[in-house]
Scaffold this motif. Structure first.
Motif, short mmCIF file in Angstrom:
data_model
loop_
_atom_site.label_atom_id
_atom_site.label_comp_id
_atom_site.label_asym_id
_atom_site.label_seq_id
_atom_site.Cartn_x
_atom_site.Cartn_y
_atom_site.Cartn_z
N MET A 8 1.08 -1.04 0.08
CA MET A 8 -0.21 0.22 0.04
C MET A 8 1.02 1.25 0.34
SD MET A 8 -2.86 -1.52 2.22
CE MET A 8 -4.39 1.03 2.09
N GLN A 9 1.93 1.20 0.82
CA GLN A 9 3.15 2.07 0.64
C GLN A 9 4.41 1.70 0.18
OE1 GLN A 9 3.33 3.93 4.14
NE2 GLN A 9 1.52 5.15 4.10
N LYS A 10 5.51 2.75 -0.38
CA LYS A 10 6.70 1.86 -1.17
C LYS A 10 7.59 2.35 0.03
CE LYS A 10 5.97 3.42 -5.17
NZ LYS A 10 6.26 3.50 -6.97
N ARG A 11 8.51 1.39 -0.12
CA ARG A 11 10.28 1.70 0.77
C ARG A 11 10.66 2.35 -0.01
NH1 ARG A 11 13.12 -2.99 4.56
NH2 ARG A 11 14.26 -1.07 6.43
N ALA A 12 11.78 2.96 1.18
CA ALA A 12 13.07 4.03 0.75
C ALA A 12 13.66 2.82 0.16
CB ALA A 12 13.91 5.16 1.89
N PRO A 13 14.75 3.19 -1.28
CA PRO A 13 15.70 2.48 -1.60
C PRO A 13 16.81 2.48 -1.19
CG PRO A 13 15.22 4.72 -3.41
CD PRO A 13 14.72 4.48 -1.87
N ASP A 14 17.69 1.29 -1.15
CA ASP A 14 18.71 0.51 -0.15
C ASP A 14 19.33 1.63 0.47
OD1 ASP A 14 17.54 -1.94 -0.02
OD2 ASP A 14 18.38 -2.33 -1.66
N TRP A 15 19.63 2.80 -0.77
CA TRP A 15 20.98 3.34 0.06
C TRP A 15 20.31 4.41 0.07
CZ3 TRP A 15 20.03 9.02 -1.66
CH2 TRP A 15 19.29 9.14 -2.32
N MET A 16 19.26 5.33 0.07
CA MET A 16 18.51 6.49 1.47
C MET A 16 18.38 5.02 2.86
SD MET A 16 15.01 8.21 -0.98
CE MET A 16 15.84 9.59 -0.07
N GLN A 17 18.27 4.18 2.68
CA GLN A 17 18.79 3.83 4.14
C GLN A 17 19.47 3.15 4.68
OE1 GLN A 17 16.29 -0.61 4.05
NE2 GLN A 17 14.97 0.19 2.02
N ARG A 18 21.11 3.28 4.20
CA ARG A 18 21.99 2.83 3.88
C ARG A 18 22.17 4.26 5.08
NH1 ARG A 18 22.74 -0.39 -0.37
NH2 ARG A 18 24.04 1.58 -1.31
N ASN A 19 21.47 5.28 4.41
CA ASN A 19 22.32 6.81 4.57
C ASN A 19 21.61 7.45 5.84
OD1 ASN A 19 25.11 7.27 2.70
ND2 ASN A 19 23.56 6.44 1.81
N SER A 20 19.98 6.52 5.73
CA SER A 20 19.87 7.38 7.48
C SER A 20 18.34 8.31 6.84
CB SER A 20 20.79 8.34 8.34
OG SER A 20 21.45 7.31 9.13
N LEU A 21 18.36 8.12 5.41
CA LEU A 21 17.21 9.58 4.52
C LEU A 21 15.94 8.02 4.29
CD1 LEU A 21 20.07 10.80 2.15
CD2 LEU A 21 18.79 11.71 4.17
N GLU A 22 15.88 7.37 4.99
CA GLU A 22 14.24 6.77 4.62
C GLU A 22 13.41 7.57 5.14
OE1 GLU A 22 12.44 2.43 5.00
OE2 GLU A 22 14.17 2.75 6.14
N TRP A 23 13.89 8.61 6.16
CA TRP A 23 12.69 9.78 6.64
C TRP A 23 11.92 10.23 5.80
CZ3 TRP A 23 13.76 14.77 6.38
CH2 TRP A 23 14.55 15.34 6.15
N LEU A 24 12.64 11.10 4.63
CA LEU A 24 13.13 11.64 3.92
C LEU A 24 11.95 11.23 2.49
CD1 LEU A 24 13.80 14.23 2.40
CD2 LEU A 24 15.55 13.63 1.64
N PHE A 25 12.50 9.59 2.34
CA PHE A 25 11.63 8.81 1.17
C PHE A 25 9.83 9.69 1.72
CE2 PHE A 25 9.73 5.43 -0.71
CZ PHE A 25 9.55 5.83 -1.71
N ARG A 26 9.79 8.77 3.04
CA ARG A 26 8.72 8.69 3.65
C ARG A 26 7.94 9.73 3.46
NH1 ARG A 26 7.41 5.97 8.99
NH2 ARG A 26 5.24 6.37 8.57
N LEU A 27 8.45 11.43 3.87
CA LEU A 27 8.47 12.38 4.13
C LEU A 27 8.12 13.30 2.67
CD1 LEU A 27 7.76 15.50 5.37
CD2 LEU A 27 10.35 16.00 4.55
#
Length: 262
Positions: A200-219
């Motif tokens: 129902m929602q997408k997850r951040a790409p691996d490179w964003m996860q590794r660089n603590s940017l998953e929050w930005l993807f969710r934003l």
């Protein structure tokens, strides 16, 4: 078993490898031990810092995983620990696979009726043979005493080993704490992991996860709902982490761990 636990600002984080957490949770579920797990991210940590009562709820959990990459990196900065990230979005599907492997049944509590329907559909397609003990979408109001007793009895009668709770932080942590000793299962707060897992929602790409940017993807996916939270919590976390590091002279703190029996 004995597991090390160390405080990061306001939350006592359990330490260990990712597989250690899987093993621990499967063990609790296998014996239907009444327990609860907090999957700790920056939002939860800042909420705990602001509210001592909520901090107590989190720190009394049987398991507290370092969900967000900032949490794992914070442990490295303060203690010099190369801690694995134990993210809910990875933990949930892995626990479902483990449940299938070990013949454990699961119950989903929280979320909308549509989300739970899609969850059952997803599990039947991707994990055929997984035992779904039940699902329940609670109303958007406090349960009455009678309703609370009814759902407790329903979950216990289902024989569920895992109860995955999707109410969002801090509601799900408070609910699990209130259910410890009443629900005979391993409860795990999965927050926003469920809609991501079922697509129902997408997850951040691996490179964003590794660089603590998953929050930005969710934003970018939910800007109206998450902008204020991230604007405040991320800056607060960075400030608190820097202050903690400064207080110890910008040096790693000796790792004298507390031990927790579970």
């Amino acid at each position: 078993m004995i597991f090390p636990r160390k405080k990061l600002i306001a939350i006592d984080i359990d330490m260990g490898s990712y597989q250690d957490f899987i093993y621990r949770l499967v063990g609790l579920a296998s014996y239907r031990t009444s327990s609860y797990t907090c999957v700790a991210n920056v939002h939860m940590l800042v909420e705990a810092y602001k509210n001592k009562d909520f901090a107590k709820v989190v720190n009394q959990a049987d398991v507290i995983t370092p969900d967000g990459m900032p949490i794992a990196k914070g442990m490295n900065l303060i203690y010099g620990v190369q801690q694995d990230r134990v993210a809910g979005m990875t933990l949930l599907p892995d626990l479902l696979h483990a449940s299938l492997k070990h013949d454990l049944s699961v119950f989903f509590y929280g979320g909308t009726a549509e989300m739970l329907y899609q969850t059952e559909k997803y599990c039947k397609k991707t994990l055929p043979g997984l035992k779904i003990a039940g699902v329940y979408s609670p109303p958007f109001r406090p349960l009455t005493a009678a309703e609370e007793t009814e759902i407790i009895d329903r979950i216990n009668a289902s024989g569920a080993h895992f109860v995955f709770v999707a109410l969002g932080c801090p509601k799900q942590e408070k609910w699990m704490a209130s259910m410890k000793g009443r629900i005979n299962a391993c409860m795990v707060g999965i927050g926003g992991s469920l809609p991501v897992m079922i697509g129902m929602q997408k997850r951040a790409p691996d490179w964003m996860q590794r660089n603590s940017l998953e929050w930005l993807f969710r934003l970018t996916q939910e800007p109206k709902r998450l902008f204020k939270r991230y604007a405040i919590t991320n800056h607060t976390f960075l400030y608190l982490l820097f202050r903690t590091y400064a207080k110890q002279g910008f040096k790693k703190k000796p790792l004298q761990v507390d031990l927790k029996n579970t």
